[in-house]
Design a protein around this motif. Structure first.
Motif, PDB file in Angstrom:
ATOM      1  N   LEU A 140       3.188   1.773  -0.582  1.00 37.29           N
ATOM      2  CA  LEU A 140       2.487   0.735   0.190  1.00 37.29           C
ATOM      3  C   LEU A 140       2.893  -0.667  -0.246  1.00 37.29           C
ATOM      4  N   ASP A 141       3.142  -0.807  -1.554  1.00 34.42           N
ATOM      5  CA  ASP A 141       3.477  -2.127  -2.100  1.00 34.42           C
ATOM      6  C   ASP A 141       4.754  -2.714  -1.502  1.00 34.42           C
TER       7      ASP A 141
ATOM      8  N   PRO B 156      -1.383  -3.977   1.216  1.00 33.98           N
ATOM      9  CA  PRO B 156      -0.024  -4.417   0.853  1.00 33.98           C
ATOM     10  C   PRO B 156       0.098  -5.936   0.835  1.00 33.98           C
TER      11      PRO B 156
END
Length: 305
Positions: free
Chosen positions: A47-48, A127
């Motif tokens: 997600l990052d 995010p």
């Protein structure tokens, strides 16, 4: 063969859930519980680095505060403004940010704009690219007493979550934040700090129930979707609880009756004891009294006898 319909995909997930033992249903990531049947730590890590478009539409909702309801509205709004009138509803694992395997982020790149994403995530776990691109985020909150009762029934009807022995057991876990996605109050406090940012809009379940066409119009205006009044009215009619519930088996398969239970305001009065009500009142007072979000939730109107 084409991608499974969301309903068929949900039915497959339902079957997978049924074979799990209670202890296999949950896992902890960074101190927060999640259902292991749909979430994994690799996806949280991925997600990052998710790529975000400026016109992406994000819906963030604490569990059982109206996510399926408002997701339907957003999907209908996005379809109405899209040049691609044959928009295919993407897989649930593409729609919900934290669901599914990490490879899904590659598939997301092929979705047509505007892409609609949902998450139950805490503000800190959204995010970073969402905030960097100033993509717009709609956040939905529901009064905490109804949210807790709805979540309790969801735990006990959903084969992907461990069954609670009683409402009293669930209430204590909810108050301690020992439920999937963590504490309602932690979520509320985090979003309260960002209410005035231009790319964030907070709307409540209760105001949507009071005036659904008005709520749909607010959401459309926030995302810059310019649509005629009759389209707004039509989308609102399609998003009533009665309308969505009548089609729930077709849209959500075996999860239809799990996702759509009552859709009412005030159901908490059927389960809360007086002591539990006072405990929640004190928690609200401690965490949210005097805040902008606290005022928006109209606690005295919806959470007092």
């Amino acid at each position: 063969m084409a991608m499974d319909s969301p309903a068929r995909e949900l039915d497959k997930v339902f079957q997978e859930f049924k074979g799990k033992k209670p202890e296999e249903l949950l896992f902890t990531y960074k101190g927060v519980l999640y259902p292991s049947t749909v979430c994994c730590s690799e996806t949280f890590q991925a997600l990052d680095t998710m790529e975000v478009r400026k016109d992406d539409v994000f819906l963030v909702v604490y569990p059982k505060c109206g996510s399926n309801w408002v997701k339907q509205i957003l999907s209908d709004l996005a379809s109405a403004v899209s040049k691609n009138k044959e928009r295919v509803s993407p897989s649930i694992h593409l729609q919900i940010l934290e669901f599914g395997p990490p490879e899904k982020f590659q598939k997301m790149k092929n979705l047509p704009s505007p892409r609609v994403f949902t998450a139950h995530l805490h503000y800190d776990n959204i995010p970073k690219a969402v905030f960097e691109t100033k993509a717009k985020i709609l956040v939905v909150f529901r009064n905490p007493k109804d949210a807790a009762v709805s979540y309790y029934h969801f735990y006990n009807k959903n084969p992907g979550l461990p069954t609670m022995s009683s409402w009293d057991e669930f209430f204590q876990k909810f108050m301690r934040g020992e439920v999937c996605w963590g504490s309602y109050f932690d979520h509320a406090l985090a979003w309260n700090k960002h209410m005035d940012e231009e790319n964030i809009k907070i709307i409540t379940y209760e105001e949507m129930k009071e005036n659904l066409p008005g709520g749909v119009k607010q959401i459309a205006e926030f995302f810059g979707f310019s649509l005629p009044e009759e389209t707004i009215e039509s989308i609102a009619e399609n998003a009533t609880f009665e309308s969505m519930n009548s089609k729930s088996e077709e849209t959500h398969g075996k999860f239809g009756s799990i996702f759509f239970r009552k859709g009412t305001v005030g159901d908490w009065k059927n389960l809360f004891t007086e002591g539990q009500s006072q405990e929640m009142d004190a928690k609200f007072e401690e965490c949210l009294a005097g805040t902008k979000l606290g005022a928006k939730l109209k606690y005295d109107k919806y959470c007092k006898y």
